[in-house]
Design an enzyme around this catalytic site. Structure first.
Site, short mmCIF file in Angstrom:
data_model
loop_
_atom_site.label_atom_id
_atom_site.label_comp_id
_atom_site.label_asym_id
_atom_site.label_seq_id
_atom_site.Cartn_x
_atom_site.Cartn_y
_atom_site.Cartn_z
CG ASN A 131 -1.99 0.93 1.32
OD1 ASN A 131 -2.69 1.11 0.32
ND2 ASN A 131 -2.20 1.57 2.46
CD GLU A 198 -4.50 4.59 3.90
OE1 GLU A 198 -4.24 5.76 4.24
OE2 GLU A 198 -3.74 3.63 4.14
C1 XIL Z 1 -3.59 8.08 10.07
C2 XIL Z 1 -4.80 8.07 10.99
O1 XIL Z 1 -5.95 8.40 10.25
C3 XIL Z 1 -4.61 9.04 12.13
O2 XIL Z 1 -5.65 8.91 13.07
C4 XIL Z 1 -3.26 8.78 12.81
O3 XIL Z 1 -3.05 9.79 13.79
C5 XIL Z 1 -2.13 8.78 11.81
O4 XIL Z 1 -2.40 7.84 10.80
N1 XIL Z 1 -1.72 6.73 5.50
C6 XIL Z 1 -1.97 5.59 6.21
C7 XIL Z 1 -2.81 5.67 7.43
O5 XIL Z 1 -1.62 4.50 5.77
O6 XIL Z 1 -2.45 4.69 8.37
C8 XIL Z 1 -2.78 7.02 8.08
O7 XIL Z 1 -3.74 7.05 9.12
C9 XIL Z 1 -3.06 8.08 7.04
C10 XIL Z 1 -2.06 8.07 5.94
#
Ligand code: XIL
Length: 285
Positions: A131, A198
Site C-alpha cells: 500500500n 484510503e
Molecule cells: C492516520 C490516521 O488516520 C490518524 O488517526 C493517525 O493519527 C495517523 O495515521 N496513510 C496511512 C494511514 O496508511 O495509516 C494514516 O492514518 C493516514 C495516511
C-alpha cells in the site's frame, strides 16, 4: 467493509514487547462479523506509529525476528476473519527510491520479501497488499517505481496479491483518469488486483462551489473506475465524515475531505456514487 484506522498499528496492538493489546481488534472483528462486514487489516511494516522498541531495533537478526513474529501473531489470531492485509505501507519516497526506515536500515531491501512471505505462511488465504500514496498514476516517478517494485516481487515469486492505492487526493489538483486507468490495467496484466484503500479528497479552506464541484468529479471518477475495471472493486474511504477527520490535523488549512459533512449529513456526491454503483456492470451480472 471496515478498516482499523489505528487499532492494528504496532504501537497500539503491541505497545510493549510482551504486552499484546488484543481487545480492541477482537472487538472490531466481532463487530464486523455481527454486522455482515469484512475487515481489511492495516498495517505491519510502516515507519510511523511503531512502538519505541521497534524504532530502536539495531541488528538484522533482531529485526527479522521481530517483524516475522508480529505478522505471524496477528495473522494467525485472525486467520480467516480478516480477508486482506496491507502487509507493508509507504515503503517508497516520492522519487521512487526505498524510504529510509528502521526496516531498511536493519534488514536491507529484502525486508519487504520477508514480510510478505511471513504473511503468506501465517494465513495462506488472506490477500496480501503493498500500500502507498501518490502511487496512483502511471507515468510519475513514484507511480512507476511502485509498479516496478510489485512486478519485480511477482517475477521473483514473492507472495503479493494486490496493489493498494491510498488516494489521499486534493480537490484542486487535476484528476488524471488516464494515468490511473493505465496503472490499474498494467497491474491486471501482472495478475494483480488494485484496491482503493484510503480515499479522501481534501479541499483548501475556505471551500467554494467550484472546489466542491472538483471534489465531486474526483469522487465520481474513482467510483466509475472501481465500478467497471475488472481487477478493482473496493472503494475504501479513510474516514467518512468531516466531523471526525484526520485531515485538518495532518494537512493544516485543508478540510471537507469526506463524503459526509460536519453535521454527518451526506454531501450531494454521495447520491451520485450510489447511482454509479447501482448502474455498475459488475452488479448486473
Ligand atoms: C492516520 C490516521 O488516520 C490518524 O488517526 C493517525 O493519527 C495517523 O495515521 N496513510 C496511512 C494511514 O496508511 O495509516 C494514516 O492514518 C493516514 C495516511
Amino acid at each position: 467493509l471496515i478498516v482499523p484506522e489505528n487499532t492494528m498499528k504496532w504501537k497500539n496492538i503491541r505497545p510493549t514487547k510482551t504486552f499484546w493489546n488484543w481487545s480492541d481488534m477482537d472487538n472490531m472483528v466481532d463487530f464486523a462479523e455481527k454486522n455482515g462486514m469484512v475487515i481489511r487489516g492495516h498495517t505491519f511494516v510502516w515507519h510511523q506509529q511503531n512502538a519505541p522498541y521497534v524504532d530502536s531495533l539495531k541488528t538484522k537478526d533482531e529485526a527479522v525476528a521481530m517483524l516475522t513474529e508480529q505478522i505471524t501473531m496477528v495473522m494467525e489470531r485472525y486467520k480467516g476473519r480478516v480477508f486482506e492485509y496491507d502487509v507493508a505501507n509507504e515503503v517508497l519516497n516520492e522519487d521512487g527510491t526505498l524510504r529510509d526506515t528502521v526496516w531498511l536500515r536493519t534488514i536491507g531491501p529484502e525486508y519487504i520479501d520477508i514480510a510478505f512471505k511471513a504473511a503468506r505462511a501465517a494465513d495462506p488465504k488472506a490477500r496480501l497488499v503493498l500500500n502507498d500514496y501518490s502511487n496512483e498514476y502511471a507515468g510519475t516517478a513514484k507511480g512507476d517505481a511502485f509498479y516496478e517494485l510489485c512486478k519485480d516481487m511477482k517475477n521473483r515469486g514473492i507472495p503479493i496479491d494486490g496493489a493498494g492505492l491510498q488516494l489521499h487526493l486534493v480537490a484542486e489538483h487535476t484528476f488524471n483518469r488516464e494515468g490511473l486507468l493505465a496503472q490499474i490495467r498494467r497491474f491486471a496484466e501482472l495478475g494483480m488486483f488494485v484496491t482503493f484503500t484510503e480515499i479522501d479528497v481534501r479541499i483548501a479552506m475556505p471551500s467554494s462551489p467550484e472546489k466542491e464541484a472538483q471534489q465531486t468529479e474526483i469522487f465520481k471518477g474513482l467510483m466509475e473506475i472501481a465500478a467497471t475495471e475488472p481487477n478493482t472493486g473496493h472503494f475504501v474511504v479513510w474516514g467518512y465524515t468531516d466531523a471526525k477527520s484526520w485531515i485538518p490535523g495532518t494537512f493544516p488549512g485543508y478540510g471537507s475531505a469526506h463524503l459526509f459533512d460536519k453535521a454527518s449529513q451526506p454531501k450531494p456526491v454521495f447520491e451520485d456514487l450510489k447511482k454509479i454503483l447501482a448502474d455498475s456492470p459488475k452488479r448486473k451480472k
